[in-house]
Design a protein around this motif. Structure first.
Motif, PDB file in Angstrom:
ATOM      1  N   SER A  86       0.812  -1.225   0.000  1.00 53.31           N
ATOM      2  CA  SER A  86       0.000   0.000   0.000  1.00 53.31           C
ATOM      3  C   SER A  86       0.843   1.272   0.000  1.00 53.31           C
ATOM      4  O   SER A  86       0.320   2.359   0.214  1.00 53.31           O
ATOM      5  CB  SER A  86      -0.943   0.009   1.210  1.00 53.31           C
ATOM      6  N   THR A  87       2.153   1.133  -0.227  1.00 56.15           N
ATOM      7  CA  THR A  87       2.982   2.331  -0.349  1.00 56.15           C
ATOM      8  C   THR A  87       2.836   2.905  -1.757  1.00 56.15           C
ATOM      9  O   THR A  87       2.473   2.200  -2.707  1.00 56.15           O
ATOM     10  CB  THR A  87       4.458   2.013  -0.085  1.00 56.15           C
ATOM     11  N   ASP A  88       3.128   4.195  -1.893  1.00 61.46           N
ATOM     12  CA  ASP A  88       3.088   4.870  -3.188  1.00 61.46           C
ATOM     13  C   ASP A  88       4.441   4.663  -3.871  1.00 61.46           C
ATOM     14  O   ASP A  88       5.453   5.216  -3.445  1.00 61.46           O
ATOM     15  CB  ASP A  88       2.807   6.358  -3.004  1.00 61.46           C
ATOM     16  N   ILE A  89       4.449   3.860  -4.922  1.00 60.76           N
ATOM     17  CA  ILE A  89       5.725   3.497  -5.555  1.00 60.76           C
ATOM     18  C   ILE A  89       6.330   4.652  -6.346  1.00 60.76           C
ATOM     19  O   ILE A  89       7.505   4.596  -6.729  1.00 60.76           O
ATOM     20  CB  ILE A  89       5.562   2.267  -6.470  1.00 60.76           C
ATOM     21  N   GLU A  90       5.554   5.720  -6.581  1.00 57.56           N
ATOM     22  CA  GLU A  90       6.074   6.883  -7.303  1.00 57.56           C
ATOM     23  C   GLU A  90       6.699   7.907  -6.361  1.00 57.56           C
ATOM     24  O   GLU A  90       7.141   8.966  -6.801  1.00 57.56           O
ATOM     25  CB  GLU A  90       4.965   7.539  -8.128  1.00 57.56           C
ATOM     26  N   LEU A  91       6.698   7.607  -5.066  1.00 59.62           N
ATOM     27  CA  LEU A  91       7.370   8.450  -4.079  1.00 59.62           C
ATOM     28  C   LEU A  91       8.602   7.721  -3.558  1.00 59.62           C
ATOM     29  O   LEU A  91       8.725   6.513  -3.693  1.00 59.62           O
ATOM     30  CB  LEU A  91       6.435   8.768  -2.910  1.00 59.62           C
ATOM     31  N   THR A  92       9.500   8.467  -2.949  1.00 59.83           N
ATOM     32  CA  THR A  92      10.653   7.840  -2.306  1.00 59.83           C
ATOM     33  C   THR A  92      10.206   7.253  -0.969  1.00 59.83           C
ATOM     34  O   THR A  92       9.100   7.544  -0.474  1.00 59.83           O
ATOM     35  CB  THR A  92      11.770   8.860  -2.055  1.00 59.83           C
ATOM     36  N   GLY A  93      11.098   6.464  -0.358  1.00 56.43           N
ATOM     37  CA  GLY A  93      10.789   5.932   0.956  1.00 56.43           C
ATOM     38  C   GLY A  93      10.558   7.040   1.963  1.00 56.43           C
ATOM     39  O   GLY A  93       9.601   7.006   2.745  1.00 56.43           O
ATOM     40  N   ARG A  94      11.420   8.047   1.944  1.00 57.03           N
ATOM     41  CA  ARG A  94      11.291   9.168   2.875  1.00 57.03           C
ATOM     42  C   ARG A  94       9.983   9.919   2.653  1.00 57.03           C
ATOM     43  O   ARG A  94       9.305  10.309   3.615  1.00 57.03           O
ATOM     44  CB  ARG A  94      12.479  10.120   2.725  1.00 57.03           C
TER      45      ARG A  94
END
Length: 335
Positions: A86-94
């Motif tokens: 459910s993370t946004d893969i177009e954003l960085t981890g930070r």
């Protein structure tokens, strides 16, 4: 001191009881496992405790807050890592962590400090500014765990935390879970259908099948409850031999499995090495052909088999076959 209490917690969908009168207590700062096959009701329990589903009946509280009347307080007290990514893969981890912290209205200075802390905890500090789409599956899972910790929750729910990961990556995720439980002083509640995962991680386990609790204790106590040793036999006439063995008190439990030319017979005994010659002598007298003999310590798979009469893999296979039959029937109906 308990982080979670439930009493006769139930969720019904029509006539189906997905969760059937579940009563359990989760101690503060322990790793607590909900173990069972797919479709047993584990995720439904998590969703009710996280206020994502309303129970049909029963009572539950998390960190002292009622899941129905104190939903905001419950949500502030918990973190959750869902079964599906459910993370946004177009954003960085930070950036993913920063976005999550803003949702919880964390102060900027606290937010930045906490991001560094959780990234270090899951060993992603050097990957913090890389887009998540370039992360491996294990790295994405670790980032989701870090995100669940951002707002200092008292309880962290992990729904099938290592599903789909390779064996080596699964093992590393286990170590992160152990570490966060110790370092963050946080109660961890995880669902899993992996026996080895529950055995390695959990202080206590509830085994669930068809929405019901069928066993509840520490992994060691559950395994000891069915005997100190497991003798496995491949025999040609398992049912009759099983009936013969019921007369012998040294056998603490018996299961017959995998009916075929040679059936698998599992015997729970004390001091297995000494009991094997005795069992072979009984087989010889009864004219039973023994194809092979094995000896090992009980596993949680044996516990599940003992209480349900089936392995957890059989349960999953049965559900898959039922689904496939349903699809075939519907396809025939459209022709």
């Amino acid at each position: 001191m308990y982080s979670i209490k439930t009493d006769k917690l139930t969720k019904k969908y029509g006539d189906l009881r997905a969760v059937d009168n579940i009563s359990l207590n989760v101690k503060k700062d322990e790793i607590f496992g909900l173990l069972g096959p797919n479709g047993a009701g584990k995720t439904t329990i998590i969703k009710m405790l996280a206020t994502l589903l309303k129970p049909t009946s029963g009572f539950a509280e998390v960190c002292g807050y009622n899941i129905l009347s104190d939903q905001d307080a419950v949500r502030k007290s918990i973190g959750i890592v869902f079964q599906n990514p459910s993370t946004d893969i177009e954003l960085t981890g930070r950036e993913n962590l920063d976005f999550h912290a803003r949702i919880y209205n964390m102060d900027k200075d606290v937010r930045q400090e906490r991001i560094d802390e959780v990234l270090d905890l899951v060993e992603l500090s050097d990957k913090a500014d890389i887009f998540v789409k370039n992360y491996s599956g294990g790295m994405q899972r670790r980032l989701e765990i870090a995100r669940g910790l951002m707002h200092y929750p008292n309880v962290l729910f992990l729904d099938e935390p290592t599903l789909g990961l390779d064996a080596q990556t699964r093992r590393s995720v286990w170590e992160y879970i152990k570490r966060l439980n110790k370092d963050e002083k946080i109660t961890v509640v995880l669902t899993t259908h992996y026996m080895d995962e529950a055995d390695y991680l959990c202080d206590r386990i509830v085994i669930i099948d068809h929405g019901k609790v069928i066993a509840h204790d520490s992994p060691a106590n559950l395994k000891n409850s069915i005997g100190k040793d497991i003798i496995s036999l491949q025999v040609a006439d398992g049912k009759n031999f099983l009936n013969t063995l019921t007369a012998f008190d040294f056998i603490k439990g018996m299961e017959l499995h995998d009916e075929s030319l040679y059936e698998s017979l599992y015997l729970s005994v004390e001091d297995g090495e000494r009991m094997i010659p005795r069992i072979m002598d009984i087989a010889h007298k009864e004219g039973v052909i023994v194809q092979s003999v094995g000896l090992r310590k009980p596993t949680l798979e044996d516990v599940f088999l003992h209480f349900t009469g089936r392995t957890i893999r059989d349960q999953d296979t049965g559900k898959k076959e039922h689904f496939q039959r349903m699809v075939r029937e519907r396809m025939r109906g459209t022709r």
